[in-house]
Design a protein around this motif. Structure first.
Motif, PDB file in Angstrom:
ATOM      1  N   ASN A   1     -18.158  24.446 -71.646  1.00  0.00           N
ATOM      2  CA  ASN A   1     -17.030  25.348 -71.444  1.00  0.00           C
ATOM      3  C   ASN A   1     -15.950  25.167 -72.504  1.00  0.00           C
ATOM      4  OD1 ASN A   1     -18.051  26.571 -69.068  1.00  0.00           O
ATOM      5  ND2 ASN A   1     -17.443  24.788 -67.889  1.00  0.00           N
ATOM      6  N   GLY A   2     -16.242  24.422 -73.567  1.00  0.00           N
ATOM      7  CA  GLY A   2     -15.255  24.178 -74.620  1.00  0.00           C
ATOM      8  C   GLY A   2     -15.834  24.498 -75.981  1.00  0.00           C
ATOM      9  N   GLY A   3     -15.358  23.761 -76.992  1.00  0.00           N
ATOM     10  CA  GLY A   3     -15.837  23.965 -78.362  1.00  0.00           C
ATOM     11  C   GLY A   3     -17.220  23.381 -78.567  1.00  0.00           C
ATOM     12  N   ASN A   4     -17.722  23.530 -79.774  1.00  0.00           N
ATOM     13  CA  ASN A   4     -19.050  23.014 -80.108  1.00  0.00           C
ATOM     14  C   ASN A   4     -19.092  21.498 -79.916  1.00  0.00           C
ATOM     15  OD1 ASN A   4     -19.587  25.627 -80.777  1.00  0.00           O
ATOM     16  ND2 ASN A   4     -19.671  25.281 -82.982  1.00  0.00           N
ATOM     17  N   THR A   5     -20.228  20.996 -79.459  1.00  0.00           N
ATOM     18  CA  THR A   5     -20.398  19.556 -79.262  1.00  0.00           C
ATOM     19  C   THR A   5     -21.528  19.056 -80.146  1.00  0.00           C
ATOM     20  OG1 THR A   5     -22.009  19.771 -77.469  1.00  0.00           O
ATOM     21  CG2 THR A   5     -19.669  19.729 -76.849  1.00  0.00           C
ATOM     22  N   GLN A   6     -21.529  17.767 -80.377  1.00  0.00           N
ATOM     23  CA  GLN A   6     -22.607  17.115 -81.114  1.00  0.00           C
ATOM     24  C   GLN A   6     -23.582  16.509 -80.111  1.00  0.00           C
ATOM     25  OE1 GLN A   6     -22.842  17.157 -84.536  1.00  0.00           O
ATOM     26  NE2 GLN A   6     -21.094  18.553 -84.337  1.00  0.00           N
ATOM     27  N   GLU A   7     -24.789  16.225 -80.562  1.00  0.00           N
ATOM     28  CA  GLU A   7     -25.742  15.520 -79.721  1.00  0.00           C
ATOM     29  C   GLU A   7     -25.104  14.203 -79.289  1.00  0.00           C
ATOM     30  OE1 GLU A   7     -30.246  15.389 -80.330  1.00  0.00           O
ATOM     31  OE2 GLU A   7     -29.553  13.482 -81.165  1.00  0.00           O
ATOM     32  N   GLN A   8     -25.238  13.853 -78.029  1.00  0.00           N
ATOM     33  CA  GLN A   8     -24.586  12.653 -77.540  1.00  0.00           C
ATOM     34  C   GLN A   8     -25.370  11.991 -76.420  1.00  0.00           C
ATOM     35  OE1 GLN A   8     -20.872  13.468 -75.327  1.00  0.00           O
ATOM     36  NE2 GLN A   8     -21.385  15.646 -75.507  1.00  0.00           N
ATOM     37  N   VAL A   9     -25.192  10.680 -76.314  1.00  0.00           N
ATOM     38  CA  VAL A   9     -25.783   9.905 -75.234  1.00  0.00           C
ATOM     39  C   VAL A   9     -24.739   9.785 -74.134  1.00  0.00           C
ATOM     40  CG1 VAL A   9     -26.701   7.648 -74.571  1.00  0.00           C
ATOM     41  CG2 VAL A   9     -27.270   8.603 -76.806  1.00  0.00           C
TER      42      VAL A   9
ATOM     43  N   LEU B   1     -27.877  14.425 -74.464  1.00  0.00           N
ATOM     44  CA  LEU B   1     -27.508  15.838 -74.433  1.00  0.00           C
ATOM     45  C   LEU B   1     -27.536  16.384 -75.849  1.00  0.00           C
ATOM     46  CD1 LEU B   1     -24.475  15.816 -71.969  1.00  0.00           C
ATOM     47  CD2 LEU B   1     -26.805  16.577 -71.517  1.00  0.00           C
ATOM     48  N   LYS B   2     -28.214  17.487 -76.036  1.00  0.00           N
ATOM     49  CA  LYS B   2     -28.277  18.085 -77.367  1.00  0.00           C
ATOM     50  C   LYS B   2     -26.929  18.711 -77.713  1.00  0.00           C
ATOM     51  CE  LYS B   2     -29.746  22.777 -76.404  1.00  0.00           C
ATOM     52  NZ  LYS B   2     -30.556  23.850 -76.900  1.00  0.00           N
TER      53      LYS B   2
END
Length: 148
Positions: free
Chosen positions: A91-99, A119-120
């Motif tokens: 629901n926000g800005g672009n995210t990076q792949e994260q654990v 999470l991709k």
């Protein structure tokens, strides 16, 4: 008709009635026992085929991690492998792949097990699925916390 043949007929009729009663009783017992057997625990139901499904309302509630909403949460166990599945909506800005760290907790807030999920990267409004497995039965967990 003599008395002997009359007694024979009555004996045959009684035999047929007894056999029918035994057959009907057998059918009823079979039908009752063939229904799916369910074992209920405090926060899970185990079905006859061995699948355990979590029933905790707290676990099923949506979770939030920054701008990510985790929804449609399901926890199950089959053959001693537990699977946590949920939809993750950005629901926000672009995210990076994260654990992400997932702490499975009991009713008293104690950590039962800590899991890691990947999470991709997501663009705004994009949805993905969180799918985390554990090689133990945690399907009876009360809730979970998610963090980075």
């Amino acid at each position: 008709m003599d008395k002997k043949s009359k007694n024979k007929k009555i004996g045959m009729i009684i035999s047929v009635i007894v056999i029918l009663a035994v057959v009907i009783t057998g059918i009823v017992v079979y039908l009752v026992n063939s229904r799916e057997k369910v074992i209920k625990e405090e926060f899970a139901i185990t079905y006859e085929d061995g699948v355990k499904i979590n029933t905790s309302e707290e676990l099923a509630k949506d979770k939030q991690l920054d701008n990510l909403r985790i929804t449609n949460i399901k926890l199950s166990c089959r053959n001693n492998t537990s699977t946590l599945i949920a939809d993750v909506i950005n629901n926000g800005g672009n995210t990076q792949e994260q654990v992400v760290k997932i702490e499975m907790i009991d009713k008293d807030g104690n950590v039962i097990m800590e899991l890691k999920g990947l999470l991709k990267s997501l663009t705004q409004g994009e949805t993905t699925q969180l799918n985390v497995n554990a090689s133990s039965d945690i399907a009876g967990a009360y809730n979970f916390r998610v963090s980075k």
